[in-house]
Design an enzyme around this catalytic site. Sequence first.
Site, PDB file in Angstrom:
ATOM      1  N   ASP A 267     -31.034 -63.048  46.912  1.00  0.00           N
ATOM      2  CA  ASP A 267     -30.794 -63.583  45.581  1.00  0.00           C
ATOM      3  C   ASP A 267     -30.580 -65.087  45.684  1.00  0.00           C
ATOM      4  O   ASP A 267     -29.745 -65.542  46.469  1.00  0.00           O
ATOM      5  CB  ASP A 267     -29.548 -62.879  45.031  1.00  0.00           C
ATOM      6  CG  ASP A 267     -29.299 -63.200  43.590  1.00  0.00           C
ATOM      7  OD1 ASP A 267     -29.660 -64.310  43.141  1.00  0.00           O
ATOM      8  OD2 ASP A 267     -28.722 -62.345  42.899  1.00  0.00           O
TER       9      ASP A 267
ATOM     10  N   GLU B 255     -33.181 -39.750  42.903  1.00  0.00           N
ATOM     11  CA  GLU B 255     -32.482 -40.181  41.695  1.00  0.00           C
ATOM     12  C   GLU B 255     -33.155 -41.408  41.102  1.00  0.00           C
ATOM     13  O   GLU B 255     -33.495 -42.354  41.811  1.00  0.00           O
ATOM     14  CB  GLU B 255     -31.024 -40.536  41.989  1.00  0.00           C
ATOM     15  CG  GLU B 255     -30.321 -41.043  40.718  1.00  0.00           C
ATOM     16  CD  GLU B 255     -28.940 -41.625  40.934  1.00  0.00           C
ATOM     17  OE1 GLU B 255     -28.476 -41.736  42.080  1.00  0.00           O
ATOM     18  OE2 GLU B 255     -28.311 -41.989  39.928  1.00  0.00           O
TER      19      GLU B 255
ATOM     20  N   ASP C  99     -31.875 -57.314  49.559  1.00  0.00           N
ATOM     21  CA  ASP C  99     -31.913 -58.045  48.307  1.00  0.00           C
ATOM     22  C   ASP C  99     -31.561 -59.495  48.609  1.00  0.00           C
ATOM     23  O   ASP C  99     -30.452 -59.782  49.071  1.00  0.00           O
ATOM     24  CB  ASP C  99     -30.896 -57.412  47.344  1.00  0.00           C
ATOM     25  CG  ASP C  99     -30.876 -58.091  45.993  1.00  0.00           C
ATOM     26  OD1 ASP C  99     -30.239 -57.535  45.077  1.00  0.00           O
ATOM     27  OD2 ASP C  99     -31.466 -59.189  45.844  1.00  0.00           O
TER      28      ASP C  99
END
Lengths: 510, 414
Positions: free
Chosen positions: B115, B48, B113
């Site tokens: 951040d 996807e 991730d």
Amino acid sequence: MQFTRSTRRLRASPLAETYPFPVQFYEHPPTDNISLQDFENFAVERLKLLKSVETIGVSYIKASESYNKKLESELRKLKFPYRVSSGEKLDDYEMRRKDHISHFILRLAYCQSEELRRWFIQQELDVFRFRFNELQDKQQEFLQHNKLEYQTIGEEEKELQKKNLADSGGYGSIKISEWLFYKVYFTDVLELVRARKVFLKDGFVYIPHPEIAVIVLNEFRQRLSKSLALASRALPVVQSDERLQPLLNNLSHAYVGQDYSIQKNVGKISLEQIDGLAAKSYAPCMRQLHKALRDNHHLRHGGRMQYGLFLKGIGLTLDQALQFWKSEFIRGKVDPDKFDKLYSYNIRHSFGKEGKRVDYTPFSCMKIIMSNAPGQGDYHGCPFRHSDLELLKQKLQSYKIPPAGISQILDLVKGMHYQLACQKYFELSHNAEEVGFSLNHPNQYFIESQKLLNGSRDIKKESSQPENQQRNQGSQSTRGTSACVSKPTSQAESADMEGLEELLSDVYTE
Amino acid sequence: MASSDNPYDAAELPDLLPIYYRRLFPYSQYYRWLNYGGVPEKYFQNREFSFTLKDDIYVRYLSFNNQNELEKEMQKVVPYKIDIGAVYSNKPSQHNSVKSGSFHAESKELVFDIDMTDYDDVRTCCSSADICCKCWTLMTIAIKILDRALGEDFGFRHRLWVYSGRRGVHCWVCDKNARNLSQAARSAVAEYLSVVKGGTDAIKKVHLTNPIHPSIRQAITVIDSYFEDYAVNEQDIFESKETWQKVLALVPDEFREGLQTDFVKVRNSAERWKSLQCTLNTIHLEEIKLQYCYPRLDVNVSKGINHLLKSPFSVHPKTGRISVPIDVKNLETFDPFSVPTISSLCRELDRKTKEEQENTHTENGEGLEVKRRIRDYKKTSLLGPVKIFEQFIEKMEQSQKGQLLEQSDRGGDF
């Protein structure tokens, strides 16, 4: 120790070969024939066991001494295996056989939905854990027998990693030198990895022998999970067997404790009292059915079943019941003859006077909530479960429940604690501080209400069910209710599948 | 190349993106990566993608049959953002025609991730979306610690670190083992790697057990090599009462008062740091260092198999920066402010093209056009990042080849 010839023969018996340990992975389904009676009894007993396991697991810390003691006594009471005894007798093997067969029967009942599977796996896991720990020094043998060989690490590697091993698990260096260490890929021991309690290198977790149980348990869980998924696919074939279908359906939706099938108060209520009783001592479900009957002079089948059996439970005789229903239906312009033809047969049937002549039992809350949802024009079901919140609120207002109480009830309903909501209603409508029982049956509601209003003279209850006052407000289930009490008389009648309901324990599934 | 030379203006995106997608985006390497050598079959086809178009229009369940289709669609649609999702049981673009319940996510890289906003409570230089060279050290530390753990503890060999384009970094773990992990396993890995726990309400976010786990000890070693420079000097966590109170909030009650008095008496941050080191037990000191420096990752990003994450080489609409792969072997030299922006790249391309036109005859107009497209990114600062990407892919391809050989040896195939 002297071996008698019979014992020696036992050791060579096929049962001993099939069941060398009191614990197993249930890899192979049983292949022998059993009677329907055994089929049913074994299933029921295992269900009782698993239900107890659940209760014990809630009441005690798992693997603590008291937990283990309780679990052991439960296993012994229900005659399930748990220990390797020094002189293994035929009984032991019989128990293992029962264990084997009952597990597979319950698989069929519990593979059907995600929640059922989860529940089943959890209890089976707890039993397995207990039994595996009981094996003690036979554990290695058991693992070998089940072809579970884990890769071990050599002495040099152990020496090299000594500090790391010590620091990860908090083990002393002496123990490390003693123990055998295994290397297992981390996906097999996620719980240990998650908690960072083990040494991890190149994707492999280093586990000392004493903790091998974690891995074995995981293995058991994974295998069982897979098998249940497979079983659910094979289920349609099994369910098409008429002998088994009702049993399997009932196993996963059963009720605990008193079933109110034996009424000690038969004939003590007169028909004139019913309206008054409905206002004072009926749970909302029955109150709404009664009102609908009075208003419409009619009830559809679902309502007739639910209310009719309830009335039987509170002590109406067959004659009273017939009169009650007939008088009401006639007012609804039902011909008396038509009534006799259409409706009286069913009433007699539910009293066990027709057909199979089984004395049907009044519906428990579980049954009312979970099965046979009401449709348009129906008044049965559980108002806390099946009524729209607004309507429920109005109903409670009409029952004169104070607004604060109503919001408490609605909160419980929103949290899906339907029976607790009804309990709250009981408290508010009786002006009681705390109900002192765990509500799971409309007849129980009635009896408790009468007790409160009249003192305990009127209705004699057999035993105060359920004994553990576990008000699990947070939990969504009535699991805190007691281990069951079975009715010996009804057990005799349970040659029929219907009789099962009285014997089985409750599983509340969302 | 300093950003001031080629300031980025988001208004230019609609003009620059088409150029980027036509001439600079490294499609063939990108496809090589996501195709994983065609093993298993349909891995690329069932992947996807999601595009965010102009005006924040978000389109999910996009899938492509091959590199060409992907290229054509990106050039046609010109997405502002591109995300990569999971590989599903069927082509995502056909998910509506699949029997309900049977369309599901099967595989995806294990991702992380980091951040910078998650460190706001321990940064003094910046906050929220801002970053600077002082706090970028936190990312350097995070990458070093996590990369070691993923490689040495978990045995993951193929780890791609990517700059997110603004204030963080992503890690794509591409090993086959990693891609096939269950949600529970991903969650367990993320928890294993988590040390700083607790939301805004938790003051003390690190609680270590004694003895300290070897993995944490490794992390502390990394942090130690940076702590004095980073925390004591650059962030100056002992600068003023306001800042050192935050540190003291983390020490055990019995030491706090004494340290307060000491701190006031002493002249500078260095001395305060020394005082702290002398007073506290090792484990408490480590806890403080970890709270200030240990990588803070979002477990939810890592655990979902169907989670969509920003694609490498996509453009960050707010900063214009390209999400470029980071060379882990030369972490110290990575400067987020030198990462090429789409405008700087386009300007470089412009300049180079003009130079070429001045120098060469256009003999075979078409041929040169094609050649130009193939080598365009090499004329720009995108060359470096693409090289890093290629090295990463080659290493994976080597390892895939090795595995196939092993398998065929075992199976006796020729």
